[in-house]
Design an enzyme around this catalytic site. Structure first.
Site, PDB file in Angstrom:
ATOM      1  N   VAL A   1       0.842  -1.205   0.000  1.00 51.36           N
ATOM      2  CA  VAL A   1       0.000   0.000   0.000  1.00 51.36           C
ATOM      3  C   VAL A   1       0.876   1.255   0.000  1.00 51.36           C
ATOM      4  O   VAL A   1       0.650   2.192  -0.768  1.00 51.36           O
ATOM      5  CB  VAL A   1      -0.954   0.038   1.223  1.00 51.36           C
ATOM      6  CG1 VAL A   1      -1.774   1.325   1.224  1.00 51.36           C
ATOM      7  CG2 VAL A   1      -1.879  -1.168   1.228  1.00 51.36           C
TER       8      VAL A   1
ATOM      9  N   ARG B   1      -3.216  -8.922   6.251  1.00 51.25           N
ATOM     10  CA  ARG B   1      -3.877 -10.223   6.481  1.00 51.25           C
ATOM     11  C   ARG B   1      -3.432 -11.285   5.486  1.00 51.25           C
ATOM     12  O   ARG B   1      -3.061 -10.990   4.360  1.00 51.25           O
ATOM     13  CB  ARG B   1      -5.387 -10.069   6.291  1.00 51.25           C
ATOM     14  CG  ARG B   1      -6.058  -9.463   7.466  1.00 51.25           C
ATOM     15  CD  ARG B   1      -7.547  -9.665   7.378  1.00 51.25           C
ATOM     16  NE  ARG B   1      -8.193  -8.873   6.329  1.00 51.25           N
ATOM     17  CZ  ARG B   1      -9.464  -8.995   6.007  1.00 51.25           C
ATOM     18  NH1 ARG B   1     -10.212  -9.909   6.600  1.00 51.25           N
ATOM     19  NH2 ARG B   1     -10.004  -8.227   5.079  1.00 51.25           N
TER      20      ARG B   1
ATOM     21  N   ASN C   1       0.161  -4.758  15.293  1.00 50.63           N
ATOM     22  CA  ASN C   1       0.126  -3.479  14.587  1.00 50.63           C
ATOM     23  C   ASN C   1      -0.021  -2.289  15.542  1.00 50.63           C
ATOM     24  O   ASN C   1       0.466  -1.198  15.249  1.00 50.63           O
ATOM     25  CB  ASN C   1      -0.981  -3.481  13.529  1.00 50.63           C
ATOM     26  CG  ASN C   1      -0.571  -4.298  12.304  1.00 50.63           C
ATOM     27  OD1 ASN C   1       0.544  -4.819  12.248  1.00 50.63           O
ATOM     28  ND2 ASN C   1      -1.459  -4.433  11.338  1.00 50.63           N
TER      29      ASN C   1
ATOM     30  N   VAL D   1      -3.640   4.014   7.706  1.00 50.14           N
ATOM     31  CA  VAL D   1      -4.155   2.987   6.787  1.00 50.14           C
ATOM     32  C   VAL D   1      -4.062   1.599   7.424  1.00 50.14           C
ATOM     33  O   VAL D   1      -4.828   0.696   7.106  1.00 50.14           O
ATOM     34  CB  VAL D   1      -3.368   3.022   5.443  1.00 50.14           C
ATOM     35  CG1 VAL D   1      -3.830   1.925   4.489  1.00 50.14           C
ATOM     36  CG2 VAL D   1      -3.496   4.381   4.769  1.00 50.14           C
ATOM     37  N   SER D   2      -3.129   1.423   8.360  1.00 49.97           N
ATOM     38  CA  SER D   2      -2.855   0.105   8.954  1.00 49.97           C
ATOM     39  C   SER D   2      -4.112  -0.466   9.633  1.00 49.97           C
ATOM     40  O   SER D   2      -4.915   0.268  10.191  1.00 49.97           O
ATOM     41  CB  SER D   2      -1.740   0.221   9.996  1.00 49.97           C
ATOM     42  OG  SER D   2      -0.681   1.000   9.496  1.00 49.97           O
TER      43      SER D   2
ATOM     44  N   HIS E   1     -14.195  -0.438   9.841  1.00 47.28           N
ATOM     45  CA  HIS E   1     -13.688  -1.146   8.658  1.00 47.28           C
ATOM     46  C   HIS E   1     -13.546  -2.625   9.021  1.00 47.28           C
ATOM     47  O   HIS E   1     -12.476  -3.143   9.213  1.00 47.28           O
ATOM     48  CB  HIS E   1     -12.342  -0.553   8.261  1.00 47.28           C
ATOM     49  CG  HIS E   1     -11.731  -1.178   7.048  1.00 47.28           C
ATOM     50  ND1 HIS E   1     -12.385  -1.288   5.847  1.00 47.28           N
ATOM     51  CD2 HIS E   1     -10.507  -1.731   6.845  1.00 47.28           C
ATOM     52  CE1 HIS E   1     -11.589  -1.871   4.965  1.00 47.28           C
ATOM     53  NE2 HIS E   1     -10.445  -2.155   5.550  1.00 47.28           N
TER      54      HIS E   1
HETATM   55  O1  TXD Z   1      -8.715  -0.019   4.119  1.00 47.11           O
HETATM   56  C1  TXD Z   1      -7.669  -0.073   4.709  1.00 47.11           C
HETATM   57  N1  TXD Z   1      -7.416   0.787   5.684  1.00 47.11           N
HETATM   58  C2  TXD Z   1      -6.656  -1.054   4.355  1.00 47.11           C
HETATM   59  C3  TXD Z   1      -5.660  -1.404   5.339  1.00 47.11           C
HETATM   60  C4  TXD Z   1      -6.558  -1.589   3.043  1.00 47.11           C
HETATM   61  C5  TXD Z   1      -5.476  -2.358   2.691  1.00 47.11           C
HETATM   62  C6  TXD Z   1      -4.408  -2.682   3.606  1.00 47.11           C
HETATM   63  N2  TXD Z   1      -4.683  -2.344   4.948  1.00 47.11           N
HETATM   64  C7  TXD Z   1      -3.623  -2.514   5.960  1.00 47.11           C
HETATM   65  O2  TXD Z   1      -2.513  -1.673   5.641  1.00 47.11           O
HETATM   66  C8  TXD Z   1      -3.031  -3.897   6.040  1.00 47.11           C
HETATM   67  O3  TXD Z   1      -3.861  -4.761   6.770  1.00 47.11           O
HETATM   68  C9  TXD Z   1      -1.727  -3.596   6.754  1.00 47.11           C
HETATM   69  O4  TXD Z   1      -1.957  -3.472   8.148  1.00 47.11           O
HETATM   70  C10 TXD Z   1      -1.315  -2.229   6.182  1.00 47.11           C
HETATM   71  C11 TXD Z   1      -0.230  -2.316   5.124  1.00 47.11           C
HETATM   72  O5  TXD Z   1      -0.620  -3.212   4.113  1.00 47.11           O
HETATM   73  P1  TXD Z   1       0.402  -3.624   2.958  1.00 47.11           P
HETATM   74  O6  TXD Z   1      -0.348  -4.464   2.001  1.00 47.11           O
HETATM   75  O7  TXD Z   1       1.127  -2.431   2.470  1.00 47.11           O
HETATM   76  O8  TXD Z   1       1.405  -4.547   3.794  1.00 47.11           O
HETATM   77  P2  TXD Z   1       2.932  -4.875   3.434  1.00 47.11           P
HETATM   78  O9  TXD Z   1       3.112  -4.975   1.964  1.00 47.11           O
HETATM   79  O10 TXD Z   1       3.300  -6.050   4.280  1.00 47.11           O
HETATM   80  O11 TXD Z   1       3.720  -3.590   3.938  1.00 47.11           O
HETATM   81  C12 TXD Z   1       3.801  -3.222   5.266  1.00 47.11           C
HETATM   82  C13 TXD Z   1       5.147  -2.566   5.455  1.00 47.11           C
HETATM   83  C14 TXD Z   1       6.342  -3.532   5.253  1.00 47.11           C
HETATM   84  O12 TXD Z   1       7.181  -3.062   4.231  1.00 47.11           O
HETATM   85  C15 TXD Z   1       7.034  -3.527   6.608  1.00 47.11           C
HETATM   86  O13 TXD Z   1       8.438  -3.654   6.518  1.00 47.11           O
HETATM   87  C16 TXD Z   1       6.614  -2.176   7.159  1.00 47.11           C
HETATM   88  O14 TXD Z   1       5.248  -2.046   6.791  1.00 47.11           O
HETATM   89  N3  TXD Z   1       6.788  -2.044   8.592  1.00 47.11           N
HETATM   90  C17 TXD Z   1       7.268  -0.928   9.180  1.00 47.11           C
HETATM   91  N4  TXD Z   1       7.653   0.247   8.657  1.00 47.11           N
HETATM   92  C18 TXD Z   1       8.119   1.181   9.516  1.00 47.11           C
HETATM   93  N5  TXD Z   1       8.190   0.985  10.845  1.00 47.11           N
HETATM   94  C19 TXD Z   1       7.796  -0.159  11.404  1.00 47.11           C
HETATM   95  N6  TXD Z   1       7.873  -0.336  12.740  1.00 47.11           N
HETATM   96  C20 TXD Z   1       7.314  -1.193  10.557  1.00 47.11           C
HETATM   97  N7  TXD Z   1       6.877  -2.453  10.773  1.00 47.11           N
HETATM   98  C21 TXD Z   1       6.551  -2.967   9.557  1.00 47.11           C
END
Ligand code: TXD
Length: 307
Positions: free
Chosen positions: A11, A81, A94, A117-118, A174
């Site tokens: 995302v 997920r 999270n 967004v998380s 959500h």
């Molecule tokens: O409608 C909505 N709000 C949503 C929410 C729609 C789609 C996705 N949704 C949620 O967004 C999903 O359930 C996840 O909780 C987040 C991110 O989803 P994404 O698909 O982008 O997940 P990824 O590809 O696994 O990316 C998450 C990134 C990954 O690169 C990790 O290394 C990073 O988060 N991450 C961090 N970055 C910075 N700091 C910390 N502590 C950290 N931990 C993990």
């Protein structure tokens, strides 16, 4: 204008790319904990700007000093997920991640607007609001726009009309109990009930509620990101351009819709100050009960937080 996107995964990176290609900011910072990854993605995006004709400086970082003075921070960090998982199962992990991220971001950008967004979305937005100490006008969550977009897409498929002509609202948390408002769904102003019978509408409402898991089951290794990224960008654009859009976003409720001290998706006016108004629309008794159930579930999950 300086925008930070925290989380350079599916995302976050997609959102950053759309922000750059839409030329919405002079400077974009992409932060992730994976060593080198945000630098690589940021440099790659930066190198697309001469081709796209954009002027965005794109910076990647494993820390937060580069984010200082951001106007908007989009938080996408956290686990996504996998098949068989609910959003709520992500809560414990999270919440810690969103807490840490907010602790880093807020002091460096004390005037920023935070867009979370998380997942689980409403609870994570509460975490960011609580930890940042920011006023409620500057902390909001993205979900309603995505849920509404899914609902509009399914209605457009059923009707064979342009998605542009379908107006709708999905409120509540959500989660599986989100509330697509059939009473406010129209096709260019004509009530949707004129076009579709109840069983068809019920099936579309159900598919909307299950919209996230439908994609997770296809992808298997993660969740949706193209539509979620577009939805987050729509919020950023409303703020950057002070558009005063009326969009469903997760905001802190203080008595609105009969709920308080919790976050839930409701229609707001979104402009350069952030949440400029919370719009209270009358609900049918059924919709009111469904909204209260959904918002109540979020509130119960907030109570379980150990932050
Ligand atoms: O409608 C909505 N709000 C949503 C929410 C729609 C789609 C996705 N949704 C949620 O967004 C999903 O359930 C996840 O909780 C987040 C991110 O989803 P994404 O698909 O982008 O997940 P990824 O590809 O696994 O990316 C998450 C990134 C990954 O690169 C990790 O290394 C990073 O988060 N991450 C961090 N970055 C910075 N700091 C910390 N502590 C950290 N931990 C993990």
């Amino acid at each position: 204008m300086k925008i930070t996107v925290v989380g350079g995964g599916n995302v976050g990176a997609t959102c950053a790319h759309i922000l750059v290609s839409k030329n919405l900011t002079n400077e974009l910072v992409l932060v992730d904990i994976v060593e080198g990854m945000p630098m690589g993605k940021a440099l790659d995006m930066y190198e697309s700007t001469p081709i796209e004709g954009n002027d965005t400086k794109v910076v990647g970082a494993n820390g937060y000093d580069e984010t200082a003075g951001s106007d908007i921070v989009v938080i996408t960090a956290g686990l996504a997920r996998k098949p068989g998982m609910t959003r709520e199962q992500l809560q414990e992990t999270n919440a810690q991640i969103v807490k840490e991220v907010t602790q880093q971001v807020a002091p460096r950008s004390p005037n920023a607007i935070l867009i979370v967004v998380s997942n689980p979305l409403d609870v994570m937005t509460y975490v960011a609001w609580k930890v940042s100490g920011f006023p409620r006008e500057r902390v909001m969550g993205m979900a309603g726009i995505l849920d509404t977009a899914r609902y509009r897409t399914f209605l457009s498929m059923a009707l064979g009309v342009s998605v542009k002509d379908i107006q709708a609202l999905v409120l509540g948390g959500h989660g599986d109990s989100m509330v697509p408002l059939v009473s406010y769904t129209t096709v260019s102003g004509v009530p949707i009930t004129h076009f579709l019978d109840k069983p068809t509408l019920d099936a579309i409402v159900k598919r909307t509620r299950d919209g996230g898991i439908e994609i997770v089951n296809f992808l298997k290794t993660g969740s949706a990101y193209y539509a979620p990224a577009s939805a987050a960008v729509e919020m950023v654009e409303a703020i950057v351009k002070d558009k005063k859009r009326i969009l469903p976003c997760a905001v802190y409720l203080q008595g609105e819709y009969g709920m308080s001290d919790t976050f839930s998706g409701v229609p707001i006016k979104l402009g350069k100050k952030g949440v400029e108004q919370i719009i209270q629309v009358p609900l049918t008794p059924e919709e009111k009960a469904a909204f209260e159930k959904s918002a109540g579930e979020v509130k119960a999950n907030i109570a379980k937080l150990a932050i």
